[in-house]
Design a protein around this motif. Structure first.
Motif, PDB file in Angstrom:
ATOM      1  N   ARG A 175       0.853  -1.184   0.000  1.00 46.25           N
ATOM      2  CA  ARG A 175       0.000   0.000   0.000  1.00 46.25           C
ATOM      3  C   ARG A 175       0.892   1.238   0.000  1.00 46.25           C
ATOM      4  NH1 ARG A 175      -2.859  -3.915   0.063  1.00 46.25           N
ATOM      5  NH2 ARG A 175      -4.727  -4.364   1.318  1.00 46.25           N
ATOM      6  N   ARG A 185      -3.461   1.887  10.613  1.00 42.05           N
ATOM      7  CA  ARG A 185      -4.612   1.125  10.100  1.00 42.05           C
ATOM      8  C   ARG A 185      -4.197   0.268   8.912  1.00 42.05           C
ATOM      9  NH1 ARG A 185      -7.773   1.879   5.973  1.00 42.05           N
ATOM     10  NH2 ARG A 185      -6.999   4.005   5.618  1.00 42.05           N
ATOM     11  N   VAL A 186      -3.368   0.820   8.028  1.00 38.94           N
ATOM     12  CA  VAL A 186      -2.914   0.077   6.848  1.00 38.94           C
ATOM     13  C   VAL A 186      -2.036  -1.106   7.259  1.00 38.94           C
ATOM     14  CG1 VAL A 186      -1.562   0.234   4.730  1.00 38.94           C
ATOM     15  CG2 VAL A 186      -3.071   2.111   5.386  1.00 38.94           C
ATOM     16  N   ARG A 188      -2.250  -2.715  10.044  1.00 34.11           N
ATOM     17  CA  ARG A 188      -3.160  -3.703  10.615  1.00 34.11           C
ATOM     18  C   ARG A 188      -3.909  -4.455   9.511  1.00 34.11           C
ATOM     19  NH1 ARG A 188      -5.327  -0.537  13.767  1.00 34.11           N
ATOM     20  NH2 ARG A 188      -7.230  -0.008  12.630  1.00 34.11           N
ATOM     21  N   GLU A 189      -4.325  -3.744   8.462  1.00 37.78           N
ATOM     22  CA  GLU A 189      -5.035  -4.386   7.352  1.00 37.78           C
ATOM     23  C   GLU A 189      -4.156  -5.430   6.661  1.00 37.78           C
ATOM     24  OE1 GLU A 189      -6.260  -1.255   4.794  1.00 37.78           O
ATOM     25  OE2 GLU A 189      -7.964  -0.642   6.057  1.00 37.78           O
ATOM     26  N   LEU A 190      -2.870  -5.092   6.452  1.00 32.64           N
ATOM     27  CA  LEU A 190      -1.974  -6.045   5.805  1.00 32.64           C
ATOM     28  C   LEU A 190      -1.699  -7.246   6.710  1.00 32.64           C
ATOM     29  CD1 LEU A 190       0.607  -3.767   3.949  1.00 32.64           C
ATOM     30  CD2 LEU A 190      -1.160  -5.208   2.942  1.00 32.64           C
ATOM     31  N   GLU A 192      -3.845  -8.500   8.814  1.00 39.96           N
ATOM     32  CA  GLU A 192      -5.053  -9.315   8.723  1.00 39.96           C
ATOM     33  C   GLU A 192      -5.140 -10.011   7.372  1.00 39.96           C
ATOM     34  OE1 GLU A 192      -7.954  -6.376   9.629  1.00 39.96           O
ATOM     35  OE2 GLU A 192      -7.674  -6.531  11.810  1.00 39.96           O
ATOM     36  N   GLU A 193      -4.648  -9.338   6.318  1.00 41.31           N
ATOM     37  CA  GLU A 193      -4.623  -9.964   4.999  1.00 41.31           C
ATOM     38  C   GLU A 193      -3.697 -11.178   5.000  1.00 41.31           C
ATOM     39  OE1 GLU A 193      -3.312  -8.697   0.453  1.00 41.31           O
ATOM     40  OE2 GLU A 193      -4.257  -7.207   1.759  1.00 41.31           O
ATOM     41  N   ASP A 196      -5.350 -14.049   6.613  1.00 41.99           N
ATOM     42  CA  ASP A 196      -6.414 -14.632   5.802  1.00 41.99           C
ATOM     43  C   ASP A 196      -5.879 -15.474   4.647  1.00 41.99           C
ATOM     44  OD1 ASP A 196      -8.352 -13.483   7.366  1.00 41.99           O
ATOM     45  OD2 ASP A 196      -8.631 -11.734   6.080  1.00 41.99           O
TER      46      ASP A 196
END
Length: 205
Positions: A175, A185-186, A188-190, A192-193, A196
């Motif tokens: 990103r 936040r970014v 944390r998103e990565l 979580e990605e 997954d």
């Protein structure tokens, strides 16, 4: 008799044996702790195959999952990455005394998480913040995934990568974030990605 370990090549693959029992170690136990390398054990560099072997050696020798989880990265970096399987004998040998001696030299730097990482309240519980003097790095504790934060002139570059079974990381996602944006936040998103991501068993596509 003192426990020792030996490694040799068999049809190109690294075979590791516990001595004197001459019992072959398999990668099957280590994925319960870390899941690094689908291709098995390796030596001679700081990648996933050596990480898998480092974890397996510590787990087999000390019979302590928590100890293996906490120390395998440092053991890979200082011991397994230095092993060689070349020359006329084409094999390596590591005694229990050598493992104990190596671990004794690591105790000053070891903390209760891989690679010196610490839990972060903003990241999933299987992620750690790792101290690096030149950049911010985050490490997944149960898989060889990293998030690296690069500081550009006007924006952040946030990269999720995997060490894979090679000496250099493989980017999985990234990103680009403006400096005024919420970079936490970014990150944390990565993380979580990464959590997954489901890697299919070998042979399935």
């Amino acid at each position: 008799m003192t426990t020792a370990y030996g490694g040799r090549r068999r049809r190109g693959e690294l075979v590791v044996t516990r001595l004197p029992e001459d019992e072959e170690l398999t990668p099957d136990r280590s994925p319960n702790i870390v899941n690094h390398s689908p291709n098995g054990f390796e030596i001679g560099y700081r990648g996933s195959g050596p990480a898998h072997l480092a974890c397996a050696l510590l787990l087999d020798y000390y019979e302590d999952e928590q100890f293996a989880r906490e120390h395998y990265i440092a053991f890979r970096n200082q011991v397994v990455s230095q092993l060689e399987c070349n020359g006329a004998a084409a094999c390596w040998h590591l005694t229990g005394e050598e493992i104990d001696a190596a671990m004794a030299t690591l105790t000053d730097d070891v903390v209760a998480l891989p690679d010196g990482g610490r839990p972060s309240p903003t990241l999933p519980e299987n992620w750690r913040t790792v101290s690096r003097p030149d950049q911010r790095v985050f490490q997944r504790a149960d898989r060889d995934h990293y998030i690296v934060l690069g500081d550009g002139s006007d924006e952040w570059l946030v990269v999720l990568c995997s060490q894979g079974d090679r000496a250099y990381p493989t980017p999985l996602a990234h990103r680009t974030v403006a400096k005024e944006a919420n970079v936490e936040r970014v990150i944390r998103e990565l993380a979580e990605e990464s959590n997954d991501l489901i890697e299919p068993p070998e042979g399935e596509h």
